[in-house]
Motif scaffolding. Structure first.
Motif, PDB file in Angstrom:
ATOM      1  N   THR A 203       0.848  -1.183   0.000  1.00  0.00           N
ATOM      2  CA  THR A 203       0.000   0.000   0.000  1.00  0.00           C
ATOM      3  C   THR A 203       0.882   1.231   0.000  1.00  0.00           C
ATOM      4  O   THR A 203       1.363   1.639   1.042  1.00  0.00           O
ATOM      5  CB  THR A 203      -0.912   0.009   1.244  1.00  0.00           C
ATOM      6  OG1 THR A 203      -1.627  -1.202   1.292  1.00  0.00           O
ATOM      7  CG2 THR A 203      -1.873   1.170   1.206  1.00  0.00           C
TER       8      THR A 203
ATOM      9  N   ASN B 288      -1.365   0.869   5.972  1.00  0.00           N
ATOM     10  CA  ASN B 288      -1.539  -0.518   6.423  1.00  0.00           C
ATOM     11  C   ASN B 288      -0.302  -1.166   7.035  1.00  0.00           C
ATOM     12  O   ASN B 288      -0.074  -2.359   6.880  1.00  0.00           O
ATOM     13  CB  ASN B 288      -2.107  -1.373   5.284  1.00  0.00           C
ATOM     14  CG  ASN B 288      -3.450  -0.871   4.860  1.00  0.00           C
ATOM     15  OD1 ASN B 288      -4.343  -0.722   5.677  1.00  0.00           O
ATOM     16  ND2 ASN B 288      -3.598  -0.559   3.585  1.00  0.00           N
TER      17      ASN B 288
ATOM     18  N   TYR C 298      -5.137  -4.096  11.760  1.00  0.00           N
ATOM     19  CA  TYR C 298      -6.522  -3.676  11.932  1.00  0.00           C
ATOM     20  C   TYR C 298      -7.396  -4.915  12.008  1.00  0.00           C
ATOM     21  O   TYR C 298      -7.021  -5.978  11.545  1.00  0.00           O
ATOM     22  CB  TYR C 298      -6.981  -2.743  10.797  1.00  0.00           C
ATOM     23  CG  TYR C 298      -6.803  -3.310   9.406  1.00  0.00           C
ATOM     24  CD1 TYR C 298      -7.820  -4.032   8.788  1.00  0.00           C
ATOM     25  CD2 TYR C 298      -5.621  -3.119   8.703  1.00  0.00           C
ATOM     26  CE1 TYR C 298      -7.657  -4.559   7.517  1.00  0.00           C
ATOM     27  CE2 TYR C 298      -5.450  -3.634   7.429  1.00  0.00           C
ATOM     28  CZ  TYR C 298      -6.468  -4.347   6.838  1.00  0.00           C
ATOM     29  OH  TYR C 298      -6.313  -4.876   5.579  1.00  0.00           O
TER      30      TYR C 298
ATOM     31  N   LYS D   3     -11.850  -0.966   8.322  1.00  0.00           N
ATOM     32  CA  LYS D   3     -11.451  -0.908   6.925  1.00  0.00           C
ATOM     33  C   LYS D   3      -9.937  -0.705   6.856  1.00  0.00           C
ATOM     34  O   LYS D   3      -9.355  -0.026   7.703  1.00  0.00           O
ATOM     35  CB  LYS D   3     -12.138   0.273   6.232  1.00  0.00           C
ATOM     36  CG  LYS D   3     -13.624   0.059   6.008  1.00  0.00           C
ATOM     37  CD  LYS D   3     -14.318   1.285   5.461  1.00  0.00           C
ATOM     38  CE  LYS D   3     -13.674   1.815   4.211  1.00  0.00           C
ATOM     39  NZ  LYS D   3     -14.393   2.957   3.638  1.00  0.00           N
ATOM     40  N   PRO D   4      -9.289  -1.277   5.840  1.00  0.00           N
ATOM     41  CA  PRO D   4      -7.852  -1.023   5.672  1.00  0.00           C
ATOM     42  C   PRO D   4      -7.602   0.466   5.424  1.00  0.00           C
ATOM     43  O   PRO D   4      -8.482   1.177   4.922  1.00  0.00           O
ATOM     44  CB  PRO D   4      -7.479  -1.846   4.439  1.00  0.00           C
ATOM     45  CG  PRO D   4      -8.633  -2.721   4.144  1.00  0.00           C
ATOM     46  CD  PRO D   4      -9.827  -2.162   4.834  1.00  0.00           C
TER      47      PRO D   4
END
Length: 119
Positions: free
Chosen positions: A21, A42, A46, A51-52
């Protein structure tokens, strides 16, 4: 990142092999020990309910506001006041900025993205 947050002297031995990412920003987040930035690319765990992180989506609005302000502040660029760029349009420019892409390079990237949308 969590270990580094608790102990800045922690030695991390996990090599980074692949692009992930926005890896350029991942590297900067790691070097700066910036937990918030790391979360947006990221590097921070999580849960399935979360949500990422999406750094591209997160900075679309501030970029649009900055461009719109130029249009509002300068009559010669009034058309910029109506610009609403999307994540898809901005992603390549955001990603390559970390690798020192020039403003001319960003302009060309955006021109290409906008041509593709027009077709």
């Amino acid at each position: 990142m969590q270990k580094l947050d608790k102990d800045p002297n922690t030695i991390i031995s996990t090599p980074i092999f692949l692009d992930a990412t926005c890896s350029g920003i991942q590297h900067l987040a790691g070097l700066l020990l910036d937990l918030e930035l790391g979360s947006n690319v990221n590097l921070v765990e999580y849960t399935d309910k979360e949500k990422p992180g999406d750094i591209y989506e997160k900075i679309v609005d501030p970029i649009n506001k900055a461009i719109n302000k130029i249009g509002l502040d300068n009559i010669n660029y009034a058309n910029l006041a109506k610009i609403k760029l999307t994540r898809k349009i901005l992603k390549q420019s955001i990603m390559t900025k970390v690798y020192n892409v020039t403003t001319v390079g960003i302009a060309e990237q955006l021109r290409t993205q906008l041509k593709e949308l027009k077709s």
